[in-house]
Write an enzyme that holds these catalytic residues in place. Sequence first.
Site, mmCIF file in Angstrom:
data_model
loop_
_atom_site.group_PDB
_atom_site.id
_atom_site.type_symbol
_atom_site.label_atom_id
_atom_site.label_comp_id
_atom_site.label_asym_id
_atom_site.label_seq_id
_atom_site.Cartn_x
_atom_site.Cartn_y
_atom_site.Cartn_z
ATOM 1 C CG ASP A 14 -85.558 57.424 36.739
ATOM 2 O OD1 ASP A 14 -84.449 57.287 36.979
ATOM 3 O OD2 ASP A 14 -86.044 58.329 36.039
ATOM 4 C CG ASP A 32 -82.262 72.720 21.636
ATOM 5 O OD1 ASP A 32 -81.283 73.420 22.435
ATOM 6 O OD2 ASP A 32 -81.837 71.853 21.101
ATOM 7 N N GLY A 43 -78.617 72.359 32.342
ATOM 8 C CA GLY A 43 -77.740 72.437 33.400
ATOM 9 C C GLY A 43 -76.316 72.421 33.307
ATOM 10 N N GLY A 70 -78.499 68.308 30.239
ATOM 11 C CA GLY A 70 -78.408 68.991 29.075
ATOM 12 C C GLY A 70 -78.373 70.707 29.074
HETATM 13 P P1 AMP Z 1 -81.062 66.082 28.205
HETATM 14 O O1 AMP Z 1 -82.531 65.762 28.468
HETATM 15 O O2 AMP Z 1 -80.373 66.085 29.480
HETATM 16 O O3 AMP Z 1 -80.419 65.388 26.981
HETATM 17 O O4 AMP Z 1 -80.985 67.703 27.711
HETATM 18 C C1 AMP Z 1 -81.541 68.121 26.251
HETATM 19 C C2 AMP Z 1 -81.512 69.417 26.486
HETATM 20 O O5 AMP Z 1 -80.519 70.286 26.813
HETATM 21 C C3 AMP Z 1 -82.198 70.010 24.885
HETATM 22 O O6 AMP Z 1 -83.390 70.044 24.543
HETATM 23 C C4 AMP Z 1 -81.584 71.636 24.869
HETATM 24 O O7 AMP Z 1 -82.420 72.436 25.724
HETATM 25 C C5 AMP Z 1 -80.369 71.431 26.212
HETATM 26 N N1 AMP Z 1 -79.276 71.591 25.462
HETATM 27 C C6 AMP Z 1 -78.125 70.623 25.101
HETATM 28 N N2 AMP Z 1 -77.194 71.222 24.470
HETATM 29 C C7 AMP Z 1 -77.077 72.601 25.030
HETATM 30 C C8 AMP Z 1 -76.243 73.714 24.951
HETATM 31 N N3 AMP Z 1 -75.279 73.644 24.349
HETATM 32 N N4 AMP Z 1 -76.674 74.746 25.216
HETATM 33 C C9 AMP Z 1 -77.817 75.133 26.124
HETATM 34 N N5 AMP Z 1 -78.695 74.115 26.216
HETATM 35 C C10 AMP Z 1 -78.386 72.873 25.658
#
Ligand code: AMP
Length: 393
Positions: free
Chosen positions: A136, A270, A320, A318
């Site tokens: 990473d 979230d 972005g 998520g």
């Molecule tokens: P990741 O770590 O990339 O899996 O991102 C997870 C985060 O993405 C979650 O905690 C949410 O805050 C955000 N997320 C996922 N889906 C959505 C969505 N449809 N709208 C806004 N935020 C989201």
Amino acid sequence: MKYQLLDMRDNARLAVGLVERIGEETSRLKHTPLATDGAAREQNRPIADHEEALKAVAAELAHDGLGLDSPELAAIGHRVVHGGKQFTEPTVIDDAVLKEVERLIPVAPLHNPANLTGIRTAMSLRPDLPQVAVFDTAFHTTMPESAARYAIDVQTADQHRIRRYGFHGTSHAYVSRKTAELLGKRPEDVNVIVLHLGNGASASAVRGGVCVDTSMGLTPLEGLVMGTRSGDIDPAVIFHLMRVGEMSADEVDVLLNKRSGLIGLCGDNDMREIRRRIDEGDEEARLAFEIYVHRLKKYIGAYYAVLGRVDAVAFTAGVGENAAPVREAAVAGLEELGLAVDGELNSVRSDEARIVSPEYARVAVAVVPTDEELEIARQTYALVANRAGERND
Ligand code: AMP
């Protein structure tokens, strides 16, 4: 633990899945055999550790006739979070590599031990197969010393290997390359600011395909406001909490890593929930959102200055990829820098890489779904195919 089985002839996903809450009573394995019937299977039972998790995954793959014993399997690629300064490329794992990853545990205490367990388990299941570590930190090893060093006593820093390593490198590499593709240009010809906004979040400045700065540092705590991490903070806050707040080092560690960021500011990490609360007029959620965006904007400005010329700002992960209001707010008021989003394009939901800035904008704003698994597989396969080629020469 996330995993995918990929056919590198056409990058097709044959199986995907994840194991969540490893070590808890409520563990869950979700396996989707895309190559066969595609119906997801779930196991809801306690899974004690990463060894048991990987063995359970191997059993699921075998169930579909795609087991780890398959002679067609070329390699297993592992995401390894911390590769320190020395691992600048994907690396075939041998005893020396294992030892080095182990030596780096003090700077990645949560991640490297689990990565090692996964690697050792995979090695025990297929000792004959090349196992490749994709770090990473690797993409960030190109950062100049001016960006990688903290301004502290050099001897102390070197003795404890304190420097800025950066993380999410596989994602930053993939997204910056993909953004160049989206612009119809070669990676060498574009400068990109990548904003990886997931539960963990980091920004990077990529000049001509090469990382020149990134927001995470010695650990993934530095930089942007994240789901549960504070990001940048005056280091004196830590002494203050220890001296005046009578907290231990471990307590401050937990506070900054687990009880800060969005969750510390408003009780939710979230972004969907935060947006819902804002729509209902919740002031605490609104302030958390504003703090999050303010930090993001500062990094866009900082990396704009680092790069001098910016061709694109790419949003991924998520938040972005999904949160249009975050993208809109992050570039709001930056028209003088050539940055803007088109309201309509920005609100479209899609799994495809796309440009959401208006035609006239000097800098493209892109949404590029990240694909760390594909990038790990690509790098792994390139390495083993190369080695096989060398052996045949
Ligand atoms: P990741 O770590 O990339 O899996 O991102 C997870 C985060 O993405 C979650 O905690 C949410 O805050 C955000 N997320 C996922 N889906 C959505 C969505 N449809 N709208 C806004 N935020 C989201």
